[in-house]
Write a protein that holds these residues in place. Structure first.
Motif, short mmCIF file in Angstrom:
data_model
loop_
_atom_site.label_atom_id
_atom_site.label_comp_id
_atom_site.label_asym_id
_atom_site.label_seq_id
_atom_site.Cartn_x
_atom_site.Cartn_y
_atom_site.Cartn_z
N ILE A 5 -14.80 -4.81 -5.11
CA ILE A 5 -13.60 -4.63 -4.30
C ILE A 5 -13.77 -5.28 -2.93
O ILE A 5 -14.79 -5.08 -2.26
N THR A 6 -12.79 -6.08 -2.55
CA THR A 6 -12.76 -6.60 -1.19
C THR A 6 -11.95 -5.64 -0.33
O THR A 6 -11.08 -4.93 -0.82
N GLY A 7 -12.25 -5.60 0.96
CA GLY A 7 -11.54 -4.69 1.85
C GLY A 7 -12.04 -3.27 1.80
O GLY A 7 -11.35 -2.34 2.23
N SER A 8 -13.25 -3.07 1.32
CA SER A 8 -13.77 -1.70 1.16
C SER A 8 -14.05 -1.02 2.49
O SER A 8 -14.27 0.20 2.53
N GLY A 13 -8.51 -0.27 0.99
CA GLY A 13 -9.66 -0.57 0.15
C GLY A 13 -10.74 0.49 0.21
O GLY A 13 -11.36 0.83 -0.80
N GLY A 29 -18.73 -3.28 -2.70
CA GLY A 29 -17.71 -3.61 -1.71
C GLY A 29 -18.12 -4.74 -0.79
O GLY A 29 -19.24 -4.76 -0.28
N ASN A 70 -8.63 -6.77 -5.10
CA ASN A 70 -8.53 -7.41 -3.79
C ASN A 70 -7.67 -6.53 -2.91
O ASN A 70 -6.47 -6.43 -3.09
N ALA A 71 -8.31 -5.87 -1.95
CA ALA A 71 -7.59 -5.01 -1.00
C ALA A 71 -7.86 -5.43 0.44
O ALA A 71 -7.62 -4.66 1.37
N THR A 97 -3.60 -6.66 -4.04
CA THR A 97 -2.79 -5.83 -3.15
C THR A 97 -1.79 -6.68 -2.37
O THR A 97 -2.18 -7.60 -1.65
N TYR A 205 -4.21 2.69 -8.56
CA TYR A 205 -5.19 1.63 -8.76
C TYR A 205 -6.14 1.98 -9.90
O TYR A 205 -6.48 1.13 -10.72
#
Length: 301
Positions: A5-8, A13, A29, A70-71, A97, A205
């Motif tokens: 996950i990006t934006g963790s 995210g 992350g 992708n967050a 997202t 999600y």
């Protein structure tokens, strides 16, 4: 699942990543700093140092993972292209997202009765055309063997479930009110946004990772409210006088063009049926006004 996950380290995210860890998934992350990496470790998330510009890293992490979220940014095309490159032909889930300002009308706080549905999206404004093009890139990845989804969140309220971060819209109204002693909304505040609680977002999600049909677009909403009502709820929570109109130029000076015109000064009224019908999503929190009055301030102490 092993989920990248990006934006963790962000509000959305971080909440998603924390929620997925609690559900028993292994989450990796993307973070930008050693400080953020320490935050991830404390939450049971495996950190990877890098940025959205590190295309090779993103492609490698996507190819290793069982699913990707992708967050981090709705507007970074290069990152999306790199993630898709790592997922091509895998039939793995890729959940991207977006945000419902893509149908925002920049009305200056005036009312609109226009409501959008998932299968009948309008032509985007010039300000939002690049974001919509990225959304379409994600949806088209279904043709490349990627189980892709675009989750288009409305105004998200609630406190972060992960790292201590604020959501995008309501905290800006709150901070301005605390700074000035006057609650303000853009123009007359008659503009309406659909909204959703962060806990319900996290559940969606999780469902999308498991059940999403490839190439599906989701509006995420469980209610709607006018900004005048939300700002007056903030005034009630703070014990201040009634919210006041604010000329757009003054709102832009405080919050910037994008936030004043789209995040706080537009109508973004949508209805989401795909999440309910395709995934069985059943949101539990449906009143942003109740949350503002009873929980917004207390949760920030």
């Amino acid at each position: 699942m092993n989920i990248f996950i990006t934006g963790s380290a962000g509000f959305i995210g971080g909440s998603i990543a924390t929620g997925l860890v609690k559900k028993g998934h292994h989450v990796t992350g993307l973070v930008r700093s050693a400080e953020q990496a320490d935050e991830m470790i404390a939450l049971g998330i495996t950190p990877v140092l890098g940025t959205l510009d590190d295309s090779a890293l993103l492609t490698e992490q996507a190819s290793r993972a069982d699913a990707v979220i992708n967050a981090a940014s709705s507007d970074h095309r290069g990152a999306v292209e790199a993630l898709i490159a790592g997922l091509k032909g895998s039939n793995k889930a890729f959940v991207h997202t977006s945000g419902s300002s893509i149908v925002g009308d920049a009305s200056g706080g005036k009312f609109s009765d226009v409501i959008y549905v998932e299968d009948q999206l309008p032509e985007p404004t010039a300000d939002k055309a690049a974001r919509v093009a990225i959304d379409n890139l994600v949806l088209d990845a279904a043709k490349l063997g990627v189980r892709s989804a675009v989750i288009c969140n409305t105004l998200i309220y609630g406190h972060s479930l992960g790292v201590k971060r604020d959501s995008v819209q309501l905290p800006r109204l709150l901070k301005q009110a605390q700074k000035s002693g006057i609650v303000r909304h853009v123009g007359p505040g008659q503009n309406i946004w659909s909204n959703v609680h962060i806990e319900d977002v996290v559940e969606l999600y999780a469902l999308a990772l498991e059940k999403n049909p490839a190439g599906t677009f989701y509006f995420v909403e469980s209610g709607e409210a006018a900004f005048s009502d939300m700002s007056n709820a903030i005034a009630q929570a703070l014990g201040l006088g009634a919210a006041r109109d604010w000329p757009l130029k003054d709102a832009e000076a405080e919050w910037g063009y994008e936030m004043a015109n789209y995040g706080l000064g537009s109508n973004s009224r949508v209805r989401g049926t795909h999440a309910r019908e395709l995934l069985g999503w059943a949101p539990k929190r449906t009143s942003v006004i109740d949350w503002i009055v009873n929980e917004m301030i207390q949760g920030r102490v």
